[in-house]
Write a protein that holds these residues in place. Structure first.
Motif, PDB file in Angstrom:
ATOM      1  N   ALA A  73       0.827  -1.205   0.000  1.00 57.51           N
ATOM      2  CA  ALA A  73       0.000   0.000   0.000  1.00 57.51           C
ATOM      3  C   ALA A  73       0.866   1.261   0.000  1.00 57.51           C
ATOM      4  CB  ALA A  73      -0.942   0.000   1.206  1.00 57.51           C
ATOM      5  N   PHE A  74       1.914   1.272   0.812  1.00 55.92           N
ATOM      6  CA  PHE A  74       2.805   2.439   0.834  1.00 55.92           C
ATOM      7  C   PHE A  74       3.548   2.598  -0.494  1.00 55.92           C
ATOM      8  CE2 PHE A  74       2.945   1.638   5.609  1.00 55.92           C
ATOM      9  CZ  PHE A  74       1.992   2.600   5.878  1.00 55.92           C
ATOM     10  N   ARG A  75       3.929   1.481  -1.098  1.00 60.59           N
ATOM     11  CA  ARG A  75       4.610   1.523  -2.393  1.00 60.59           C
ATOM     12  C   ARG A  75       3.687   2.124  -3.456  1.00 60.59           C
ATOM     13  NH1 ARG A  75       5.787  -3.466  -2.685  1.00 60.59           N
ATOM     14  NH2 ARG A  75       7.851  -3.334  -1.770  1.00 60.59           N
ATOM     15  N   GLU A  76       2.431   1.717  -3.431  1.00 61.49           N
ATOM     16  CA  GLU A  76       1.453   2.253  -4.387  1.00 61.49           C
ATOM     17  C   GLU A  76       1.266   3.751  -4.181  1.00 61.49           C
ATOM     18  OE1 GLU A  76      -1.104   2.255  -7.572  1.00 61.49           O
ATOM     19  OE2 GLU A  76       0.069   0.551  -6.878  1.00 61.49           O
ATOM     20  N   ALA A  77       1.220   4.194  -2.945  1.00 63.64           N
ATOM     21  CA  ALA A  77       1.089   5.638  -2.658  1.00 63.64           C
ATOM     22  C   ALA A  77       2.286   6.393  -3.218  1.00 63.64           C
ATOM     23  CB  ALA A  77       0.974   5.870  -1.156  1.00 63.64           C
ATOM     24  N   MET A  78       3.490   5.848  -3.051  1.00 59.86           N
ATOM     25  CA  MET A  78       4.687   6.522  -3.550  1.00 59.86           C
ATOM     26  C   MET A  78       4.737   6.535  -5.071  1.00 59.86           C
ATOM     27  SD  MET A  78       7.686   5.406  -0.848  1.00 59.86           S
ATOM     28  CE  MET A  78       7.636   3.691  -1.306  1.00 59.86           C
ATOM     29  N   GLN A  79       4.211   5.481  -5.709  1.00 63.72           N
ATOM     30  CA  GLN A  79       4.187   5.459  -7.166  1.00 63.72           C
ATOM     31  C   GLN A  79       3.226   6.513  -7.721  1.00 63.72           C
ATOM     32  OE1 GLN A  79       3.245   1.373  -8.046  1.00 63.72           O
ATOM     33  NE2 GLN A  79       5.400   0.749  -7.996  1.00 63.72           N
ATOM     34  N   ARG A  80       2.156   6.761  -6.991  1.00 59.65           N
ATOM     35  CA  ARG A  80       1.176   7.747  -7.450  1.00 59.65           C
ATOM     36  C   ARG A  80       1.589   9.181  -7.130  1.00 59.65           C
ATOM     37  NH1 ARG A  80      -3.776   5.519  -9.018  1.00 59.65           N
ATOM     38  NH2 ARG A  80      -3.785   3.275  -8.781  1.00 59.65           N
ATOM     39  N   ASP A  81       2.376   9.363  -6.065  1.00 61.72           N
ATOM     40  CA  ASP A  81       2.857  10.704  -5.698  1.00 61.72           C
ATOM     41  C   ASP A  81       4.217  10.549  -5.023  1.00 61.72           C
ATOM     42  OD1 ASP A  81       3.382  13.260  -4.805  1.00 61.72           O
ATOM     43  OD2 ASP A  81       1.529  13.470  -3.664  1.00 61.72           O
ATOM     44  N   SER A  82       5.259  10.842  -5.756  1.00 60.29           N
ATOM     45  CA  SER A  82       6.612  10.645  -5.234  1.00 60.29           C
ATOM     46  C   SER A  82       6.994  11.681  -4.177  1.00 60.29           C
ATOM     47  CB  SER A  82       7.630  10.679  -6.372  1.00 60.29           C
ATOM     48  OG  SER A  82       7.597  11.948  -7.014  1.00 60.29           O
ATOM     49  N   THR A  83       6.167  12.684  -3.959  1.00 54.08           N
ATOM     50  CA  THR A  83       6.466  13.699  -2.944  1.00 54.08           C
ATOM     51  C   THR A  83       5.766  13.418  -1.619  1.00 54.08           C
ATOM     52  OG1 THR A  83       4.628  15.144  -3.595  1.00 54.08           O
ATOM     53  CG2 THR A  83       6.745  15.462  -4.730  1.00 54.08           C
ATOM     54  N   LEU A  84       5.098  12.296  -1.507  1.00 57.35           N
ATOM     55  CA  LEU A  84       4.353  11.947  -0.296  1.00 57.35           C
ATOM     56  C   LEU A  84       5.321  11.362   0.736  1.00 57.35           C
ATOM     57  CD1 LEU A  84       1.401  12.115   0.610  1.00 57.35           C
ATOM     58  CD2 LEU A  84       1.079   9.808  -0.227  1.00 57.35           C
ATOM     59  N   TRP A  85       5.904  12.245   1.551  1.00 53.35           N
ATOM     60  CA  TRP A  85       6.954  11.855   2.487  1.00 53.35           C
ATOM     61  C   TRP A  85       6.462  10.913   3.578  1.00 53.35           C
ATOM     62  CZ3 TRP A  85      11.722  12.268   1.097  1.00 53.35           C
ATOM     63  CH2 TRP A  85      12.062  13.227   0.147  1.00 53.35           C
ATOM     64  N   ASP A  86       5.210  11.048   3.988  1.00 57.73           N
ATOM     65  CA  ASP A  86       4.680  10.132   5.003  1.00 57.73           C
ATOM     66  C   ASP A  86       4.700   8.695   4.494  1.00 57.73           C
ATOM     67  OD1 ASP A  86       4.234  12.175   6.792  1.00 57.73           O
ATOM     68  OD2 ASP A  86       2.115  12.409   6.272  1.00 57.73           O
ATOM     69  N   ALA A  87       4.350   8.504   3.239  1.00 62.08           N
ATOM     70  CA  ALA A  87       4.364   7.158   2.659  1.00 62.08           C
ATOM     71  C   ALA A  87       5.792   6.618   2.592  1.00 62.08           C
ATOM     72  CB  ALA A  87       3.730   7.166   1.273  1.00 62.08           C
TER      73      ALA A  87
END
Length: 105
Positions: free
Chosen positions: A49-63
Motif C-alpha cells: 500500500a505504501f509503495r502504491e502511494a509513492m508510485q502515485r505521488d513521489s512527494t508523499l513523504w509520510d508514505a
C-alpha cells in the motif's frame, strides 16, 4: 482537506497502509502465539500500500517514511526475533505529541 479521488488518490493508499499496519501489529499483540510469520505477512501488505502511494505521488513523504519503517521491521523479523520484539515494543510506546501551549488552553 478531503480525500476526494478514492482509489486514484495516493493518500488513499497511505491511509490503507496505516490501517493495515495497525491491524497487523494489533493482531500480533492480541494473538496468544505471537506468530512472527503472520505479522510479517501483514506487514508485506502494508508495504504494498505504501509503495502504491509513492508510485502515485513521489512527494508523499509520510508514505516514504512509513514504507521504510515497515520494511526495516520486516527485515528484522526475518533475522533476529529478540530485536524485532524490541522494535515492536518501542513502536508501541511512542510518545503522544502534546499540543502547543497556546492550544492547550
Amino acid at each position: 482537506d478531503e480525500i476526494s479521488g478514492g482509489a486514484t488518490d495516493p493518500r488513499f493508499y497511505l491511509l490503507r497502509g496505516n490501517l493495515c499496519y495497525r491491524r497487523a501489529v494489533q493482531s500480533y499483540q492480541t494473538s496468544g502465539s505471537l506468530d512472527m510469520g503472520a505479522l510479517s505477512d501483514g506487514l508485506l501488505a502494508c508495504e504494498d500500500a505504501f509503495r502504491e502511494a509513492m508510485q502515485r505521488d513521489s512527494t508523499l513523504w509520510d508514505a516514504k517514511y512509513n514504507f521504510e519503517l515497515v520494511s526495516n521491521l520486516r527485515k528484522s523479523l526475518s533475522g533476529k526475533t529478540k530485536e524485532a520484539e524490541k522494535m515492536l515494543n518501542d513502536l508501541d510506546k511512542a510518545p503522544t505529541p502534546k499540543p502547543p501551549p497556546e492550544l492547550a488552553g
